[in-house]
Design an enzyme around this catalytic site. Structure first.
Site, PDB file in Angstrom:
ATOM      1  N   HIS A 135       6.793  42.348  47.206  1.00  0.00           N
ATOM      2  CA  HIS A 135       7.349  40.992  47.909  1.00  0.00           C
ATOM      3  C   HIS A 135       7.439  40.153  46.354  1.00  0.00           C
ATOM      4  O   HIS A 135       7.341  40.661  45.275  1.00  0.00           O
ATOM      5  CB  HIS A 135       6.574  39.403  48.333  1.00  0.00           C
ATOM      6  CG  HIS A 135       5.882  40.219  49.817  1.00  0.00           C
ATOM      7  ND1 HIS A 135       5.221  40.902  50.053  1.00  0.00           N
ATOM      8  CD2 HIS A 135       6.117  39.066  51.241  1.00  0.00           C
ATOM      9  CE1 HIS A 135       5.337  40.710  51.241  1.00  0.00           C
ATOM     10  NE2 HIS A 135       5.616  39.793  52.182  1.00  0.00           N
ATOM     11  N   LYS A 139       5.290  35.053  44.552  1.00  0.00           N
ATOM     12  CA  LYS A 139       4.370  35.551  46.270  1.00  0.00           C
ATOM     13  C   LYS A 139       3.090  35.095  45.468  1.00  0.00           C
ATOM     14  O   LYS A 139       2.919  36.209  44.551  1.00  0.00           O
ATOM     15  CB  LYS A 139       4.462  36.030  47.440  1.00  0.00           C
ATOM     16  CG  LYS A 139       3.859  36.341  47.689  1.00  0.00           C
ATOM     17  CD  LYS A 139       3.677  37.292  48.846  1.00  0.00           C
ATOM     18  CE  LYS A 139       2.778  37.603  50.821  1.00  0.00           C
ATOM     19  NZ  LYS A 139       2.761  36.036  51.507  1.00  0.00           N
TER      20      LYS A 139
END
Length: 226
Positions: A135, A139
């Site tokens: 990600h 995040k």
């Protein structure tokens, strides 16, 4: 023609929140009635009057506060935030007697849900499994909610998910996950890549349309709506 579904977006100044606002504004059966975000100087509680659904893409700290506010106001909640205890949230929602529902999905991309469904079918035949999720470096939680949900489903199907789940956080990534099954003399890998946040919007809009009709007040997983 039925009245449009009135939607408040929490986390509206974030990248996901902005994308959700655009999707809601582009949906003929919805009306965006509020954008809640500290960066905008707007609070969720101040925008709930007259709303039908709140969509929350915030943080692991904010979501467990925002959702009870919505449920307490009789507003259904669609939650894409991750990194907090879902059992605690379930107990909270079910303890608020307004009748409003809460739908939570660790991933709203249809392809990601299909990846999890296929993984469940493979697990009984090739039970040894590794999960790698990648990600954006923004995040906050790791492993991702998608990876944890995938592991849970595989384990329920009889698989053995090797620990730890591998989490990669780098600029340039959006949301990616690979599930690799290993057996004697062979491996099988499934990979899903979201290269743009628009990939989540069909699932978000589906949840907004269906959250008022859930069979239970608290439901987890987009597969339950497909």
């Amino acid at each position: 023609m039925a009245d449009p579904i009135k939607v408040v977006v929490s986390g509206a100044a974030g990248r996901m929140g902005e994308t959700v606002c655009g999707a809601v504004e582009g949906a003929e059966d919805m009306e965006l009635v509020g954008r809640a975000d500290p960066q905008l100087g707007t609070e969720v509680a101040d925008l709930l009057e007259g709303a039908d659904v709140m969509v929350d893409f915030t943080t692991p700290e904010a979501a467990p506060v925002n959702v009870p506010q919505a449920i307490g106001a009789g507003v259904h909640a669609v939650v894409g935030s991750t990194g907090f205890d879902l059992d605690d949230l379930r107990r909270t929602v079910e303890g608020i007697a307004t009748g409003a529902n809460c739908f939570v999905a660790p991933n709203f991309a249809i392809g990601a849900v299909l990846m999890m469904e296929v993984a469940k079918r493979i697990a009984p035949q090739m039970p040894e499994v590794e999960i790698i999720e990648l990600h954006s470096d923004r995040k906050k939680d790791a492993p991702s909610g998608t990876a944890k949900r995938t592991a849970e489903l595989i384990q329920e199907a009889g698989g053995n998910v090797h620990e730890p789940i591998h989490s990669v956080r780098l600029p340039g990534l959006v949301a990616h996950q690979e599930v690799t099954f290993g057996g004697e003399g062979q491996t099988l890998s499934i990979r899903h890549d979201s290269t743009d946040r628009s990939s989540f919007m069909p699932g978000v809009l589906l949840a907004v349309r269906r959250v008022s009709q859930l069979p239970e007040r608290f439901v987890i997983g987009l597969e339950n709506l497909l």
